[in-house]
Design a protein around this motif. Sequence first.
Motif, PDB file in Angstrom:
ATOM      1  N   MET A   1      28.965 104.166 -31.685  1.00 56.34           N
ATOM      2  CA  MET A   1      28.108 103.472 -30.747  1.00 56.34           C
ATOM      3  C   MET A   1      28.569 103.791 -29.325  1.00 56.34           C
ATOM      4  O   MET A   1      29.729 104.048 -29.083  1.00 56.34           O
ATOM      5  N   GLY A   2      27.661 103.737 -28.358  1.00 57.60           N
ATOM      6  CA  GLY A   2      27.994 104.059 -26.986  1.00 57.60           C
ATOM      7  C   GLY A   2      28.182 102.833 -26.117  1.00 57.60           C
ATOM      8  O   GLY A   2      27.754 101.732 -26.443  1.00 57.60           O
ATOM      9  N   VAL A   3      28.865 103.054 -24.997  1.00 55.10           N
ATOM     10  CA  VAL A   3      29.116 102.006 -24.014  1.00 55.10           C
ATOM     11  C   VAL A   3      28.580 102.492 -22.679  1.00 55.10           C
ATOM     12  O   VAL A   3      28.866 103.611 -22.269  1.00 55.10           O
ATOM     13  N   MET A   4      27.807 101.652 -21.987  1.00 49.98           N
ATOM     14  CA  MET A   4      27.309 102.021 -20.669  1.00 49.98           C
ATOM     15  C   MET A   4      28.353 101.636 -19.633  1.00 49.98           C
ATOM     16  O   MET A   4      28.856 100.520 -19.635  1.00 49.98           O
ATOM     17  N   LEU A   5      28.648 102.595 -18.749  1.00 50.27           N
ATOM     18  CA  LEU A   5      29.596 102.362 -17.671  1.00 50.27           C
ATOM     19  C   LEU A   5      28.899 102.529 -16.335  1.00 50.27           C
ATOM     20  O   LEU A   5      27.889 103.230 -16.234  1.00 50.27           O
ATOM     21  N   TYR A   6      29.453 101.904 -15.303  1.00 49.36           N
ATOM     22  CA  TYR A   6      28.821 101.853 -13.983  1.00 49.36           C
ATOM     23  C   TYR A   6      29.774 102.374 -12.915  1.00 49.36           C
ATOM     24  O   TYR A   6      30.988 102.181 -13.012  1.00 49.36           O
ATOM     25  N   SER A   7      29.201 103.001 -11.877  1.00 44.46           N
ATOM     26  CA  SER A   7      29.982 103.488 -10.748  1.00 44.46           C
ATOM     27  C   SER A   7      29.116 103.427  -9.500  1.00 44.46           C
ATOM     28  O   SER A   7      27.901 103.217  -9.579  1.00 44.46           O
ATOM     29  N   HIS A   8      29.738 103.633  -8.333  1.00 45.05           N
ATOM     30  CA  HIS A   8      28.985 103.655  -7.079  1.00 45.05           C
ATOM     31  C   HIS A   8      28.019 104.834  -7.082  1.00 45.05           C
ATOM     32  O   HIS A   8      28.329 105.898  -7.600  1.00 45.05           O
ATOM     33  N   GLY A   9      26.857 104.632  -6.513  1.00 44.68           N
ATOM     34  CA  GLY A   9      25.903 105.725  -6.382  1.00 44.68           C
ATOM     35  C   GLY A   9      24.503 105.286  -6.712  1.00 44.68           C
ATOM     36  O   GLY A   9      24.240 104.133  -7.039  1.00 44.68           O
ATOM     37  N   ASN A  10      23.601 106.220  -6.610  1.00 49.91           N
ATOM     38  CA  ASN A  10      22.187 105.944  -6.866  1.00 49.91           C
ATOM     39  C   ASN A  10      21.807 106.430  -8.248  1.00 49.91           C
ATOM     40  O   ASN A  10      22.373 107.375  -8.761  1.00 49.91           O
ATOM     41  N   GLY A  11      20.830 105.782  -8.802  1.00 51.12           N
ATOM     42  CA  GLY A  11      20.350 106.200 -10.107  1.00 51.12           C
ATOM     43  C   GLY A  11      19.667 105.088 -10.861  1.00 51.12           C
ATOM     44  O   GLY A  11      18.468 105.095 -11.056  1.00 51.12           O
ATOM     45  N   THR A  12      20.423 104.077 -11.266  1.00 47.06           N
ATOM     46  CA  THR A  12      19.885 102.985 -12.062  1.00 47.06           C
ATOM     47  C   THR A  12      19.960 101.694 -11.264  1.00 47.06           C
ATOM     48  O   THR A  12      21.000 101.344 -10.739  1.00 47.06           O
ATOM     49  N   ARG A  13      18.843 100.990 -11.190  1.00 48.64           N
ATOM     50  CA  ARG A  13      18.795  99.728 -10.452  1.00 48.64           C
ATOM     51  C   ARG A  13      19.148  98.584 -11.387  1.00 48.64           C
ATOM     52  O   ARG A  13      18.541  98.409 -12.432  1.00 48.64           O
ATOM     53  N   VAL A  14      20.180  97.824 -10.995  1.00 47.42           N
ATOM     54  CA  VAL A  14      20.632  96.668 -11.774  1.00 47.42           C
ATOM     55  C   VAL A  14      20.782  95.506 -10.816  1.00 47.42           C
ATOM     56  O   VAL A  14      21.575  95.565  -9.886  1.00 47.42           O
ATOM     57  N   TRP A  15      20.041  94.453 -11.023  1.00 56.61           N
ATOM     58  CA  TRP A  15      20.119  93.238 -10.212  1.00 56.61           C
ATOM     59  C   TRP A  15      20.010  93.532  -8.713  1.00 56.61           C
ATOM     60  O   TRP A  15      20.752  92.994  -7.894  1.00 56.61           O
TER      61      TRP A  15
ATOM     62  N   VAL B   1      32.002  96.669  -9.952  1.00 60.45           N
ATOM     63  CA  VAL B   1      31.860  97.694  -8.921  1.00 60.45           C
ATOM     64  C   VAL B   1      31.808  96.982  -7.581  1.00 60.45           C
ATOM     65  O   VAL B   1      30.957  96.132  -7.349  1.00 60.45           O
ATOM     66  N   LYS B   2      32.742  97.297  -6.706  1.00 60.12           N
ATOM     67  CA  LYS B   2      32.793  96.626  -5.408  1.00 60.12           C
ATOM     68  C   LYS B   2      31.561  96.985  -4.598  1.00 60.12           C
ATOM     69  O   LYS B   2      31.102  98.121  -4.595  1.00 60.12           O
ATOM     70  N   ALA B   3      31.041  96.005  -3.902  1.00 62.44           N
ATOM     71  CA  ALA B   3      29.816  96.192  -3.124  1.00 62.44           C
ATOM     72  C   ALA B   3      30.089  97.087  -1.922  1.00 62.44           C
ATOM     73  O   ALA B   3      30.799  96.713  -1.006  1.00 62.44           O
ATOM     74  N   GLU B   4      29.537  98.277  -1.956  1.00 62.93           N
ATOM     75  CA  GLU B   4      29.614  99.190  -0.822  1.00 62.93           C
ATOM     76  C   GLU B   4      28.274  99.306  -0.129  1.00 62.93           C
ATOM     77  O   GLU B   4      28.154  99.946   0.886  1.00 62.93           O
ATOM     78  N   GLN B   5      27.271  98.720  -0.723  1.00 65.46           N
ATOM     79  CA  GLN B   5      25.935  98.846  -0.164  1.00 65.46           C
ATOM     80  C   GLN B   5      25.206  97.515  -0.245  1.00 65.46           C
ATOM     81  O   GLN B   5      25.543  96.654  -1.023  1.00 65.46           O
ATOM     82  N   GLU B   6      24.207  97.381   0.590  1.00 67.77           N
ATOM     83  CA  GLU B   6      23.356  96.200   0.566  1.00 67.77           C
ATOM     84  C   GLU B   6      22.416  96.297  -0.631  1.00 67.77           C
ATOM     85  O   GLU B   6      22.091  97.396  -1.085  1.00 67.77           O
ATOM     86  N   PRO B   7      21.949  95.179  -1.145  1.00 70.15           N
ATOM     87  CA  PRO B   7      20.960  95.232  -2.221  1.00 70.15           C
ATOM     88  C   PRO B   7      19.729  96.028  -1.785  1.00 70.15           C
ATOM     89  O   PRO B   7      19.326  95.979  -0.635  1.00 70.15           O
ATOM     90  N   VAL B   8      19.168  96.753  -2.728  1.00 67.16           N
ATOM     91  CA  VAL B   8      17.980  97.558  -2.452  1.00 67.16           C
ATOM     92  C   VAL B   8      16.788  96.627  -2.326  1.00 67.16           C
ATOM     93  O   VAL B   8      16.536  95.810  -3.205  1.00 67.16           O
ATOM     94  N   LYS B   9      16.073  96.752  -1.218  1.00 69.79           N
ATOM     95  CA  LYS B   9      14.890  95.929  -1.018  1.00 69.79           C
ATOM     96  C   LYS B   9      13.659  96.781  -1.288  1.00 69.79           C
ATOM     97  O   LYS B   9      13.483  97.836  -0.689  1.00 69.79           O
TER      98      LYS B   9
END
Length: 66
Positions: free
Chosen positions: A1-15, A44-52
């Motif tokens: 089974m796979g595990v989804m991991l997250y990092s800084h950058g663009n691609g997938t919008r989450v919350w 993931v530490k917030a390096e960016q503002e939420p996408v509006k």
Amino acid sequence: MGVMLYSHGNGTRVWGKEYKTIIVRDDEVAEYLKQGWHKHPDEVKAEQEPVKRTRKNKAESDESDD
């Protein structure tokens, strides 16, 4: 089974924020965590503002009303 991991950058919008995501095998998780990936978006530490999300005004849209 796979595990989804997250990092800084663009691609997938989450919350309202965008992250790079990757799905790795269970036995590879520790290796990716050492490389700076995270198991949860909150880690993931917030390096960016939420996408509006914005919408075009009707006058700005490419469609005509004719």
